[in-house]
Design a protein around this motif. Structure first.
Motif, PDB file in Angstrom:
ATOM      1  N   TRP A 146       0.826  -1.204   0.000  1.00  0.00           N
ATOM      2  CA  TRP A 146       0.000   0.000   0.000  1.00  0.00           C
ATOM      3  C   TRP A 146       0.863   1.257   0.000  1.00  0.00           C
ATOM      4  N   ILE A 147       1.899   1.270   0.855  1.00  0.00           N
ATOM      5  CA  ILE A 147       2.785   2.435   0.909  1.00  0.00           C
ATOM      6  C   ILE A 147       3.481   2.655  -0.430  1.00  0.00           C
ATOM      7  N   SER A 148       4.049   1.573  -0.971  1.00  0.00           N
ATOM      8  CA  SER A 148       4.764   1.707  -2.234  1.00  0.00           C
ATOM      9  C   SER A 148       3.816   2.103  -3.361  1.00  0.00           C
ATOM     10  N   THR A 149       2.576   1.567  -3.329  1.00  0.00           N
ATOM     11  CA  THR A 149       1.595   1.916  -4.359  1.00  0.00           C
ATOM     12  C   THR A 149       1.234   3.389  -4.301  1.00  0.00           C
ATOM     13  N   VAL A 150       1.019   3.899  -3.085  1.00  0.00           N
ATOM     14  CA  VAL A 150       0.663   5.307  -2.917  1.00  0.00           C
ATOM     15  C   VAL A 150       1.803   6.206  -3.382  1.00  0.00           C
ATOM     16  N   VAL A 151       3.022   5.902  -2.941  1.00  0.00           N
ATOM     17  CA  VAL A 151       4.177   6.724  -3.320  1.00  0.00           C
ATOM     18  C   VAL A 151       4.416   6.641  -4.820  1.00  0.00           C
ATOM     19  N   TYR A 152       4.357   5.417  -5.353  1.00  0.00           N
ATOM     20  CA  TYR A 152       4.605   5.236  -6.779  1.00  0.00           C
ATOM     21  C   TYR A 152       3.516   5.922  -7.609  1.00  0.00           C
ATOM     22  N   ALA A 153       2.286   5.833  -7.133  1.00  0.00           N
ATOM     23  CA  ALA A 153       1.193   6.513  -7.839  1.00  0.00           C
ATOM     24  C   ALA A 153       1.397   8.018  -7.814  1.00  0.00           C
ATOM     25  N   GLY A 154       1.856   8.523  -6.658  1.00  0.00           N
ATOM     26  CA  GLY A 154       2.123   9.954  -6.558  1.00  0.00           C
ATOM     27  C   GLY A 154       3.217  10.400  -7.499  1.00  0.00           C
ATOM     28  N   LEU A 155       4.241   9.553  -7.655  1.00  0.00           N
ATOM     29  CA  LEU A 155       5.370   9.904  -8.511  1.00  0.00           C
ATOM     30  C   LEU A 155       5.053   9.765  -9.992  1.00  0.00           C
ATOM     31  N   THR A 156       4.128   8.871 -10.336  1.00  0.00           N
ATOM     32  CA  THR A 156       3.850   8.607 -11.750  1.00  0.00           C
ATOM     33  C   THR A 156       2.534   9.221 -12.222  1.00  0.00           C
ATOM     34  N   PHE A 174       4.515  16.413  -6.638  1.00  0.00           N
ATOM     35  CA  PHE A 174       5.050  15.564  -5.575  1.00  0.00           C
ATOM     36  C   PHE A 174       6.572  15.692  -5.539  1.00  0.00           C
ATOM     37  N   ALA A 175       7.191  15.629  -6.724  1.00  0.00           N
ATOM     38  CA  ALA A 175       8.648  15.709  -6.812  1.00  0.00           C
ATOM     39  C   ALA A 175       9.163  17.061  -6.336  1.00  0.00           C
ATOM     40  N   GLY A 176       8.459  18.126  -6.722  1.00  0.00           N
ATOM     41  CA  GLY A 176       8.887  19.454  -6.312  1.00  0.00           C
ATOM     42  C   GLY A 176       8.834  19.623  -4.811  1.00  0.00           C
ATOM     43  N   ASP A 236      12.092   3.336  -0.073  1.00  0.00           N
ATOM     44  CA  ASP A 236      12.911   2.973  -1.231  1.00  0.00           C
ATOM     45  C   ASP A 236      13.005   1.462  -1.387  1.00  0.00           C
ATOM     46  N   LEU A 237      13.301   0.789  -0.297  1.00  0.00           N
ATOM     47  CA  LEU A 237      13.469  -0.666  -0.352  1.00  0.00           C
ATOM     48  C   LEU A 237      12.157  -1.351  -0.718  1.00  0.00           C
ATOM     49  N   GLN A 238      11.053  -0.804  -0.240  1.00  0.00           N
ATOM     50  CA  GLN A 238       9.753  -1.379  -0.577  1.00  0.00           C
ATOM     51  C   GLN A 238       9.437  -1.158  -2.056  1.00  0.00           C
ATOM     52  N   LEU A 239       9.753   0.024  -2.580  1.00  0.00           N
ATOM     53  CA  LEU A 239       9.550   0.289  -4.002  1.00  0.00           C
ATOM     54  C   LEU A 239      10.383  -0.656  -4.860  1.00  0.00           C
ATOM     55  N   MET A 240      11.615  -0.900  -4.432  1.00  0.00           N
ATOM     56  CA  MET A 240      12.477  -1.816  -5.175  1.00  0.00           C
ATOM     57  C   MET A 240      11.862  -3.202  -5.244  1.00  0.00           C
ATOM     58  N   ALA A 241      11.282  -3.634  -4.127  1.00  0.00           N
ATOM     59  CA  ALA A 241      10.686  -4.970  -4.084  1.00  0.00           C
ATOM     60  C   ALA A 241       9.405  -5.042  -4.910  1.00  0.00           C
ATOM     61  N   GLU A 242       8.641  -3.956  -4.939  1.00  0.00           N
ATOM     62  CA  GLU A 242       7.329  -3.985  -5.578  1.00  0.00           C
ATOM     63  C   GLU A 242       7.367  -3.647  -7.069  1.00  0.00           C
ATOM     64  N   VAL A 243       8.178  -2.643  -7.446  1.00  0.00           N
ATOM     65  CA  VAL A 243       8.139  -2.170  -8.831  1.00  0.00           C
ATOM     66  C   VAL A 243       9.480  -2.293  -9.546  1.00  0.00           C
ATOM     67  N   GLY A 244      10.462  -2.903  -8.893  1.00  0.00           N
ATOM     68  CA  GLY A 244      11.738  -3.159  -9.559  1.00  0.00           C
ATOM     69  C   GLY A 244      12.679  -1.983  -9.606  1.00  0.00           C
ATOM     70  N   GLY A 245      12.430  -0.958  -8.805  1.00  0.00           N
ATOM     71  CA  GLY A 245      13.317   0.207  -8.765  1.00  0.00           C
ATOM     72  C   GLY A 245      12.672   1.304  -7.955  1.00  0.00           C
ATOM     73  N   THR A 246      13.385   2.398  -7.774  1.00  0.00           N
ATOM     74  CA  THR A 246      12.849   3.507  -7.002  1.00  0.00           C
ATOM     75  C   THR A 246      13.140   4.831  -7.689  1.00  0.00           C
ATOM     76  N   SER A 247      12.119   5.652  -7.810  1.00  0.00           N
ATOM     77  CA  SER A 247      12.306   6.995  -8.354  1.00  0.00           C
ATOM     78  C   SER A 247      12.434   8.024  -7.230  1.00  0.00           C
ATOM     79  N   LEU A 248      12.337   7.550  -5.986  1.00  0.00           N
ATOM     80  CA  LEU A 248      12.489   8.433  -4.834  1.00  0.00           C
ATOM     81  C   LEU A 248      13.962   8.697  -4.549  1.00  0.00           C
TER      82      LEU A 248
END
Length: 469
Positions: free
Chosen positions: A289-299, A306-308, A330-342
């Motif tokens: 859920w955390i990674s989905t929310v952050v990733y959704a915010g970034l994409t 969000f980035a600004g 970051d580590l959760q994003l790596m596990a869920e989406v294969g990388g981190t844009s954070l």
């Protein structure tokens, strides 16, 4: 007579005297004080001392930046003050009495991840190097990578995955060990618990994510799915703390004569069972859920906003110590989406603050005393450690700090808008480009240039007015 007796006496006086010191320790460059009353410390007078390069308060500790001479200065200070020095861990524990509940939670989270950072950094560099030799097609008119034309580099590419896998896939082992170490319980039990979360007999977390049906432990009246939690952060954290509290409870009720048998048995087995029935699935859901929310915010279409905001606010997070929470994301994003844009934005923030210091070096190019602080601080920031830059220079003057935040924000917007992704956490600052996915390296380089130029120019323009140069 020690070399720094005079300065030690002056510092003791300006910090409120011996009676105001609850605990004192030192690290590589700083004196760390836990003060009974922080208002008694005169920052202005302390910063006038020639040996002092800056002061700041973080995590309940009043910290005085001394530099490489800190060990010798520390010895003279405790002799002059007549106080007993303590370890950094003891000082941290004492400092928590000055912290809010949120600060204590963040401090504990930071202390869990801190021992893991060296491994995570080297893992990030290894993955980045493997990207360069394995994914970027430099040869034969851009059709082949280095591993496709050289058996040596193909073997190196394969060998390095052994280390990368050990660091990231088996990260839960490090987390559960670190929790037991921090909480003062049996560390080998933490290691065993971590291993039970990533055992080869469990269906790999990545296979579960791809839709494979896991096998089960069949107890007759109930079945438990045999799912592994490779690279998962939150399940490991939850399981680690359950183990700690069950061990403490077992130790309280167990007779000392049989505690060697009772305590591990009553702590480990229930924890492993709870981890696979409850904590693992719940932790995975929370992490997803955390990674989905952050990733959704970034994409999302508002990813630039969000980035600004993140780019602008990351440096203040460093001041409070709350920036450590981004490691788990970051580590959760790596596990869920294969990388981190954070993480690329964090590296850009390091560069931006370093560039603001670089501008201050230029503005103070005739001030040799100032350069003794600013030059090492700039180099440190460009290599990913911003505390000397923040506390030694940028916060001292104010406007370089804001200029760095603005540059970081602009660079972050460019990074996220260009879908820049990192394979993992790595060394921050300029070397951070080694952790960026090959397809993103070009745009990350553009963002790096922006993170250098914008803070540098802003600091020069404002500095000439503010400093009347």
């Amino acid at each position: 007579m020690g070399k720094y007796i005079k300065e030690s006496k002056e510092l003791l006086n300006h910090i409120g005297g011996k009676e105001n010191i609850s605990a004192v320790s030192h690290c590589a460059t700083r004196m760390r004080f836990v003060l009974n009353d922080q208002s008694l410390a005169s920052k202005e007078e302390i910063e006038k001392l020639k040996i002092v390069k800056g002061t700041f308060t973080q995590a309940g500790q009043f910290q005085v930046i001394v530099g490489n001479e800190v060990a010798e200065f520390y010895n003279d200070f405790i002799e002059v003050a007549g106080v007993d020095g303590v370890s950094k861990d003891v000082a941290k524990d004492a400092a928590k009495t000055n912290m809010s509940l949120l600060q204590r939670i963040m401090a504990n989270l930071a202390e869990i991840f801190s021992p893991l950072i060296p491994a995570i950094i080297v893992g990030g560099l290894i993955l980045g190097f493997r990207n360069i030799i394995g994914d970027i097609k430099f040869f034969e008119d851009g059709t082949k990578s280095l591993i496709e034309i050289s058996q040596f580099w193909a073997g190196t590419h394969s060998f390095l995955w052994l280390i990368g896998e050990a660091i990231f896939h088996f990260l839960p082992v490090g987390i559960t060990w670190s929790i037991t170490k921090k909480m003062g319980t049996t560390q080998i039990l933490g290691i065993v618990l971590g291993l039970t979360l990533v055992s080869p007999q469990l269906l790999n977390a990545y296979a579960v994510s791809s839709g494979q049906v896991p096998p089960v432990w069949d107890f007759g009246f109930a079945q438990v799915q045999m799912i592994g939690y490779q690279a998962q952060v939150i399940p490991a954290i939850l399981a680690g703390f359950v183990l700690v509290y069950l061990e403490r409870l077992a130790r309280k009720i167990s007779p000392a004569s049989i505690s060697m048998i009772i305590v591990p048995f009553c702590a480990l087995i229930p924890t492993v069972l709870i981890a696979h029935i409850v904590l693992g699935p719940v932790g995975w859901a929370i992490g997803s859920w955390i990674s989905t929310v952050v990733y959704a915010g970034l994409t999302s279409s508002f990813g630039w906003l969000f980035a600004g905001i993140f780019g602008f606010g990351y440096a203040p997070l460093v001041i409070t110590g709350l920036h450590h929470m981004t490691n788990a994301i970051d580590l959760q994003l790596m596990a869920e989406v294969g990388g981190t844009s954070l993480w690329p934005m964090i590296a850009l923030s390091n560069i931006a603050q370093g560039s603001a210091v670089l501008a201050m070096i230029y503005l103070h190019r005739k001030n040799e005393e100032e350069k003794q602080v600013s030059i090492p601080a700039c180099i440190s920031a460009y290599l990913g450690v911003t505390e000397p830059a923040l506390f030694g220079i940028n916060l001292k003057y104010g406007f370089p700090f804001i200029a760095g935040m603005i540059g970081s924000s602009v660079a972050g917007i460019i990074s996220v808008s260009s879908n820049v992704m990192a394979n993992s956490i790595g060394i921050g600052g300029i070397p951070g480009i080694l952790s960026i996915q090959p397809k993103s390296m070009g745009m990350f380089a553009v963002a790096m240039v922006v993170a250098i130029i914008v803070p540098f120019v802003l600091t020069i323009v404002i500095g000439k007015k503010k400093l009347k140069l």
